[in-house]
Scaffold this motif. Structure first.
Motif, PDB file in Angstrom:
ATOM      1  N   MET A  37      10.766 -16.128  -0.443  1.00 13.92           N
ATOM      2  CA  MET A  37       9.793 -15.025  -0.486  1.00 13.92           C
ATOM      3  C   MET A  37       9.651 -14.379   0.893  1.00 13.92           C
ATOM      4  N   LYS A  38      10.778 -14.077   1.517  1.00 13.77           N
ATOM      5  CA  LYS A  38      10.767 -13.485   2.848  1.00 13.77           C
ATOM      6  C   LYS A  38      10.014 -12.158   2.873  1.00 13.77           C
ATOM      7  N   TYR A  39      10.333 -11.274   1.951  1.00 10.63           N
ATOM      8  CA  TYR A  39       9.765  -9.924   2.012  1.00 10.63           C
ATOM      9  C   TYR A  39       8.350  -9.861   1.434  1.00 10.63           C
ATOM     10  N   VAL A  40       8.077 -10.665   0.416  1.00 10.93           N
ATOM     11  CA  VAL A  40       6.703 -10.693  -0.121  1.00 10.93           C
ATOM     12  C   VAL A  40       5.750 -11.233   0.950  1.00 10.93           C
ATOM     13  N   SER A  41       6.180 -12.286   1.642  1.00  5.51           N
ATOM     14  CA  SER A  41       5.364 -12.823   2.735  1.00  5.51           C
ATOM     15  C   SER A  41       5.275 -11.818   3.880  1.00  5.51           C
ATOM     16  N   GLY A  42       6.402 -11.159   4.148  1.00  4.71           N
ATOM     17  CA  GLY A  42       6.402 -10.135   5.194  1.00  4.71           C
ATOM     18  C   GLY A  42       5.433  -9.013   4.894  1.00  4.71           C
ATOM     19  N   LEU A  43       5.372  -8.597   3.608  1.00  2.00           N
ATOM     20  CA  LEU A  43       4.404  -7.566   3.213  1.00  2.00           C
ATOM     21  C   LEU A  43       2.977  -7.987   3.544  1.00  2.00           C
ATOM     22  N   ALA A  44       2.675  -9.266   3.257  1.00  3.02           N
ATOM     23  CA  ALA A  44       1.329  -9.772   3.534  1.00  3.02           C
ATOM     24  C   ALA A  44       1.041  -9.723   5.026  1.00  3.02           C
ATOM     25  N   GLY A  45       2.011 -10.147   5.839  1.00  5.19           N
ATOM     26  CA  GLY A  45       1.817 -10.101   7.287  1.00  5.19           C
ATOM     27  C   GLY A  45       1.691  -8.677   7.795  1.00  5.19           C
ATOM     28  N   LEU A  46       2.462  -7.776   7.230  1.00  5.89           N
ATOM     29  CA  LEU A  46       2.486  -6.381   7.672  1.00  5.89           C
ATOM     30  C   LEU A  46       1.171  -5.657   7.427  1.00  5.89           C
ATOM     31  N   LEU A  47       0.468  -6.025   6.361  1.00  8.02           N
ATOM     32  CA  LEU A  47      -0.704  -5.256   5.941  1.00  8.02           C
ATOM     33  C   LEU A  47      -2.039  -5.994   6.098  1.00  8.02           C
ATOM     34  N   HIS A  48      -2.015  -7.247   6.548  1.00 10.47           N
ATOM     35  CA  HIS A  48      -3.234  -8.058   6.441  1.00 10.47           C
ATOM     36  C   HIS A  48      -4.405  -7.501   7.247  1.00 10.47           C
ATOM     37  N   ASP A  49      -4.127  -6.885   8.398  1.00  9.67           N
ATOM     38  CA  ASP A  49      -5.209  -6.339   9.236  1.00  9.67           C
ATOM     39  C   ASP A  49      -5.180  -4.812   9.271  1.00  9.67           C
ATOM     40  N   VAL A  90       0.397   1.528  -4.344  1.00  6.05           N
ATOM     41  CA  VAL A  90       1.833   1.823  -4.316  1.00  6.05           C
ATOM     42  C   VAL A  90       2.580   1.116  -5.445  1.00  6.05           C
ATOM     43  N   LEU A  91       2.242  -0.157  -5.694  1.00  5.04           N
ATOM     44  CA  LEU A  91       3.018  -0.959  -6.642  1.00  5.04           C
ATOM     45  C   LEU A  91       2.342  -1.161  -7.982  1.00  5.04           C
ATOM     46  N   HIS A  92       1.029  -1.302  -7.990  1.00  2.94           N
ATOM     47  CA  HIS A  92       0.334  -1.673  -9.215  1.00  2.94           C
ATOM     48  C   HIS A  92       0.031  -0.449 -10.074  1.00  2.94           C
ATOM     49  N   GLU A  93      -0.554   0.569  -9.474  1.00  5.73           N
ATOM     50  CA  GLU A  93      -0.946   1.755 -10.247  1.00  5.73           C
ATOM     51  C   GLU A  93       0.246   2.643 -10.591  1.00  5.73           C
ATOM     52  N   GLN A  94       1.188   2.763  -9.635  1.00  2.53           N
ATOM     53  CA  GLN A  94       2.292   3.694  -9.829  1.00  2.53           C
ATOM     54  C   GLN A  94       3.418   3.122 -10.699  1.00  2.53           C
ATOM     55  N   ARG A  95       3.479   1.790 -10.824  1.00  2.00           N
ATOM     56  CA  ARG A  95       4.594   1.194 -11.561  1.00  2.00           C
ATOM     57  C   ARG A  95       4.081   0.163 -12.556  1.00  2.00           C
ATOM     58  N   GLU A  96       3.081   0.535 -13.345  1.00  2.00           N
ATOM     59  CA  GLU A  96       2.441  -0.420 -14.245  1.00  2.00           C
ATOM     60  C   GLU A  96       3.387  -0.967 -15.307  1.00  2.00           C
ATOM     61  N   LEU A  99       6.709  -5.162 -14.503  1.00  2.00           N
ATOM     62  CA  LEU A  99       5.956  -6.407 -14.329  1.00  2.00           C
ATOM     63  C   LEU A  99       6.089  -6.954 -12.917  1.00  2.00           C
ATOM     64  N   PHE A 100       7.269  -6.896 -12.350  1.00  2.00           N
ATOM     65  CA  PHE A 100       7.482  -7.553 -11.059  1.00  2.00           C
ATOM     66  C   PHE A 100       6.934  -6.733  -9.897  1.00  2.00           C
ATOM     67  N   ALA A 101       6.828  -5.422 -10.070  1.00  2.00           N
ATOM     68  CA  ALA A 101       6.121  -4.609  -9.077  1.00  2.00           C
ATOM     69  C   ALA A 101       4.643  -4.983  -9.083  1.00  2.00           C
ATOM     70  N   VAL A 102       4.086  -5.150 -10.293  1.00  2.00           N
ATOM     71  CA  VAL A 102       2.677  -5.543 -10.424  1.00  2.00           C
ATOM     72  C   VAL A 102       2.456  -6.910  -9.793  1.00  2.00           C
ATOM     73  N   LEU A 103       3.338  -7.863 -10.097  1.00  2.00           N
ATOM     74  CA  LEU A 103       3.192  -9.212  -9.546  1.00  2.00           C
ATOM     75  C   LEU A 103       3.333  -9.222  -8.029  1.00  2.00           C
ATOM     76  N   THR A 104       4.204  -8.377  -7.483  1.00  2.00           N
ATOM     77  CA  THR A 104       4.350  -8.284  -6.030  1.00  2.00           C
ATOM     78  C   THR A 104       3.045  -7.815  -5.405  1.00  2.00           C
ATOM     79  N   ALA A 105       2.445  -6.783  -6.006  1.00  2.00           N
ATOM     80  CA  ALA A 105       1.168  -6.273  -5.497  1.00  2.00           C
ATOM     81  C   ALA A 105       0.095  -7.347  -5.558  1.00  2.00           C
ATOM     82  N   GLU A 106       0.082  -8.122  -6.646  1.00  2.00           N
ATOM     83  CA  GLU A 106      -0.970  -9.119  -6.831  1.00  2.00           C
ATOM     84  C   GLU A 106      -0.792 -10.312  -5.895  1.00  2.00           C
ATOM     85  N   ILE A 107       0.420 -10.819  -5.791  1.00  2.00           N
ATOM     86  CA  ILE A 107       0.644 -12.018  -4.987  1.00  2.00           C
ATOM     87  C   ILE A 107       0.474 -11.729  -3.494  1.00  2.00           C
ATOM     88  N   ALA A 108       1.093 -10.661  -3.006  1.00  2.00           N
ATOM     89  CA  ALA A 108       0.937 -10.304  -1.591  1.00  2.00           C
ATOM     90  C   ALA A 108      -0.463  -9.761  -1.326  1.00  2.00           C
TER      91      ALA A 108
END
Length: 809
Positions: A37-49, A90-96, A99-108
């Motif tokens: 989960m390199k990029y999903v974790s990276g997304l979390a780090g990129l946006l957390h603050d 970006v991921l949840h509303e625009q690509r409902e 499923l995996f776009a939604v899950l990416t938005a939710e997990i990160a």
């Protein structure tokens, strides 16, 4: 305007938001790559603050710096929601429909909004949606400004969208590995792992900035495993020299060690190592671990044990073998509480902030920790626990005495192992002389039929037979006075004796009874979890010396001595209990096989109250039935209660008896914790209940209640608190707590003071506090016992009548 994330305490130098986000992204990618989960974790780090770009936060920070003695109220600025909101948009509303776009938005996104507290529920027991309330419904007045600054300073919108697609693709690849019915379970573990990677990345980057060593964690570390393996083999080869080298026992030890070396060449998976007690499993499992780490490029070997006494003994042995102290970490317990509810801003309680930033992330080549700490990492509430999860990936995890997994946590334990094996690139070793039947339970372990490393187990077990089990338990019960007399009679013949009872109160009562009647030429020892690790270590060294010198001794102990403690008594008395504990107790008798077969007496102690120890009571009755069955049929289990077939039979009966408890039932919710963590869409009761209440479907793909589950989790039914005790060097460490320490100094100090801490139940701690027997240090974060409340004879004395002069060791 420059946007500041942190200001360094020592020189007031600022760290820019842009730099902190990009640095946290790099670290999160590094941590996330281990579990795919390199990029999903990276997304979390990129946006957390992301929210720190707001004027509100910058003004808040300015006020905190200008008025350090009267800073703004904690939690007045929400800087963690914005990142989750951007992902939702970006991921949840625009690509409902994806499923995996939604899950990416939710997990990160859930990791981001939770990084100052704990992962939010998707649907909670009140049928509310906390995650959605934060990322969709909460109003952020400066959200558009934050988003604009992010795309201007950190990453262009085009680059960000592309990065999101990388994350979505790798997440989809993970889910494609399993059946859809397991989606919710996998989602829960990925949630936890991404959250772990983010917490560690955020705190590590902040700590490195504070200590002016940015980038230190990104530097490749030298591979130490080959050096350690060579040192281990040098030690093993030294065993081939000596007068007893050709003994049958030593030849079997050597053979089993070779089999572990060969097993290390197998691919990663879940394996069992069923070396009999005294067969050298510590060094054999280390041999497997080091060679497998070299072959498969694993990051670390983690030993997980049921009791701290095993940590003390095994860590000492391995330190001496590998000739290294610095790279072998012992993690006994959490000295600091981790109970933050919501936003924990950076500018309050500096001492607490230092403690949070101090390294406690299991980033060492070899780690020793407890089963409680392992389960807490995955399931307990608090970011400090979760911070360690990602370092369980790409590791070798050896569960020493695995039969001691608490029954109510068994399904959760198996779920975590299955995840680590299949998705975390980890190898699991279940190490014990009494292998539990973990693949015969409902949430079974995915273990292959050829998982055992040792061949011809029954023959090996028979060859290691050094004791005779004597059944006094089914004949009659015995009280403390009668047991004391029995001990003194046996002592005359055997010279040294170990007595293991089921309750601390029974141990203490027998100890006091024996003290009144033993002669001056007999030493009597008491071992208890009321003593700190350093204290127990000193007592065990005295026991070793007395046995070596042929002195008469009696040791009275609770079950803490049963596993991993290298003691060798001529005789053992064991209060009737589960067969696994009987076998472990027998392993303390004639351990080195130097004597003829020696006796292990099983007794039924009438004064033990097992009402609150239901698992011990259940195991006791199964063992009693097996003893009666063997009386009726002497050929049953080949006439040997310690036969592997007998052990397997015992665990099958025990797990059948305890089946209703295995999923961690939460009485106040009338739900199993496993249900909260694996709720899957239409299949789950909570999903259907939400639809019924709201007359609509939830908009999340996930419907799990991760936070609710964690807040109701406790490995031990009665929670305990770590208390630092003034035993020997512990007094010096207490003094150091009052000094001004750097973050790294705190990390090192906390590693040392673990040996001088004791776990107290709430009623014990309440009594001590009522008697004014404890002091708080570091802004109330560490609790220290006063001298009269600790005894050199028996450990913690809740009445304060002990003191350090009553029995000097």
């Amino acid at each position: 305007m420059s946007h500041i994330a942190h200001v360094r305490e020592m020189d007031e130098r600022p760290q820019m938001v842009k730099d902190h986000l990009l640095d946290a992204k790099k670290l999160a990618e590094l941590y996330g790559e281990k579990f795919g989960m390199k990029y999903v974790s990276g997304l979390a780090g990129l946006l957390h603050d992301l929210g720190k770009y707001s004027n509100d936060f910058q003004n808040y920070l300015k006020q905190a710096l200008e008025h350090p003695d009267n800073p703004p109220t904690r939690g007045t600025v929400d800087h963690s929601t914005a990142g989750g909101k951007l992902l939702f948009e970006v991921l949840h509303e625009q690509r409902e429909k994806d499923l995996f776009a939604v899950l990416t938005a939710e997990i990160a996104g859930n990791a981001i909004i939770s990084h100052h507290s704990y992962i939010h529920d998707y649907i909670d027991p009140n049928l509310e949606t906390p995650y959605i309330k934060r990322v969709k419904e909460k109003e952020l007045s400066e959200y558009q400004l934050c988003k604009k600054k992010f795309f201007e300073e950190v990453m262009s919108e085009k680059e960000f969208n592309q990065y999101c697609m990388f994350a979505k693709k790798e997440l989809e690849e993970q889910f494609q590995k399993i059946d859809k019915m397991k989606y919710a379970e996998l989602g829960t573990f990925l949630n936890k792992c991404v959250f772990s990677a983010l917490i560690d990345a955020d705190r590590t980057n902040t700590r490195e900035f504070e200590e002016d060593c940015l980038g230190e964690s990104l530097i490749s570390k030298p591979d130490i495993m080959k050096v350690f393996y060579d040192r281990l083999m040098e030690k093993i080869q030294s065993f081939s020299i000596g007068e007893n080298v050709q003994s049958h026992i030593n030849q079997l030890r050597s053979q089993m060690s070779e089999e572990c070396d060969k097993a290390a060449e197998k691919p990663s998976g879940i394996y069992t190592l069923s070396i009999p007690t005294g067969g050298g499993k510590t060094l054999a499992s280390l041999r497997y671990g080091l060679k497998h780490a070299i072959n498969e490029k694993k990051d670390r070997i983690i030993y997980v044990v049921p009791f701290t006494t095993i940590i003390e003994q095994n860590a000492k042995d391995i330190r001496q073998t590998l000739k290294n102290d610095d790279l072998i970490l012992e993690h006994h317990s959490n000295m600091m509480t981790d109970d933050s509810e919501e936003e924990d801003d950076d500018w309050h309680a500096k001492s607490k902030r230092k403690l949070a930033l101090a390294k406690d992330n299991w980033d060492s080549p070899i780690i020793f920790t407890t089963m409680v700490q392992y389960l807490n990492a995955f399931y307990d509430y608090g970011s400090s626990n979760a911070r360690r999860i990602h370092n369980l990936s790409n590791s070798i995890i050896v569960f020493d005495e695995v039969q001691k997994v608490p029954t109510h946590c068994l399904s959760l334990f198996n779920m975590s192992l299955n995840y680590l094996s299949q998705f975390g690139s980890s190898s699991i070793v279940l190490c014990t002389a009494t292998q539990p039947a973990l693949n015969f339970v409902q949430e079974n372990l995915n273990i292959s039929s050829d998982a055992e490393m040792i061949s011809n187990l029954n023959e090996v077990t028979a060859a290691f037979k050094r004791v005779n089990l004597i059944d006094d338990a089914t004949k009659s019960q015995i009280d403390t006075i009668q047991l004391s007399d029995k001990c003194l009679n046996i002592l005359e013949e055997e010279n040294n004796l170990l007595v293991i009872l089921n309750t601390k109160s029974a141990v203490r009562k027998l100890f006091e009874q024996l003290k009144e009647h033993i002669s001056n030429d007999v030493s009597i020892y008491h071992l208890s979890t009321s003593m700190c690790a350093a204290h127990r270590k000193d007592i065990l060294e005295n026991i070793h010396d007395d046995i070596k010198n042929g002195n008469k001794i009696i040791c009275v102990s609770s079950q803490l001595i049963e596993a991993g403690v290298d003691v060798d008594f001529n005789c053992v008395i064991r209060s009737l209990t589960g067969l696994d504990s009987i076998a472990q107790a027998a392993g303390r008798c004639n351990r080195n096989g130097k004597l003829a077969t020696k006796p292990v007496y099983m007794i039924d102690h009438v004064e033990e109250n097992l009402d609150k120890l239901q698992e011990i009571a259940a195991g006791k009755e199964i063992t009693r039935k097996m003893l009666i069955d063997m009386k009726n049929d002497p050929e049953l289990f080949n006439g040997d209660l310690l036969n592997q077939d007998a052990i397997t039979h015992y665990f099958k009966m025990f797990y059948k008896n305890q089946e209703h408890k295995m999923n961690f039932h939460i009485p106040k919710l009338d739900k199993d914790m496993t249900e909260l963590l694996t709720a899957l869409g239409y299949q789950s009761t909570i999903f259907r209940a939400y639809k019924s209440k709201n007359n609509s479907l939830p908009i999340t793909a996930m419907s799990t209640s991760i936070r609710t589950a964690s807040k109701n989790f406790a490995v031990i039914d009665q929670p305990t608190t770590s208390v630092l005790v003034p035993y020997k060097e512990g007094q010096d460490y207490i003094t150091q707590l009052n000094s001004q320490l750097k973050i790294e100094d705190i990390s090192q100090l906390f590693k040392k003071i673990q040996h001088y801490s004791v776990q107290l139940y709430k009623h014990e701690l309440d009594k001590i506090i009522e008697n004014e027997g404890a002091i708080h240090y570091i802004d109330g974060e560490v609790l220290v016992l006063k001298e009269p409340f600790y005894s050199y004879e028996s450990g913690v004395d809740i009445e304060g009548t002990g003191g350090l002069s009553d029995l000097m060791i």
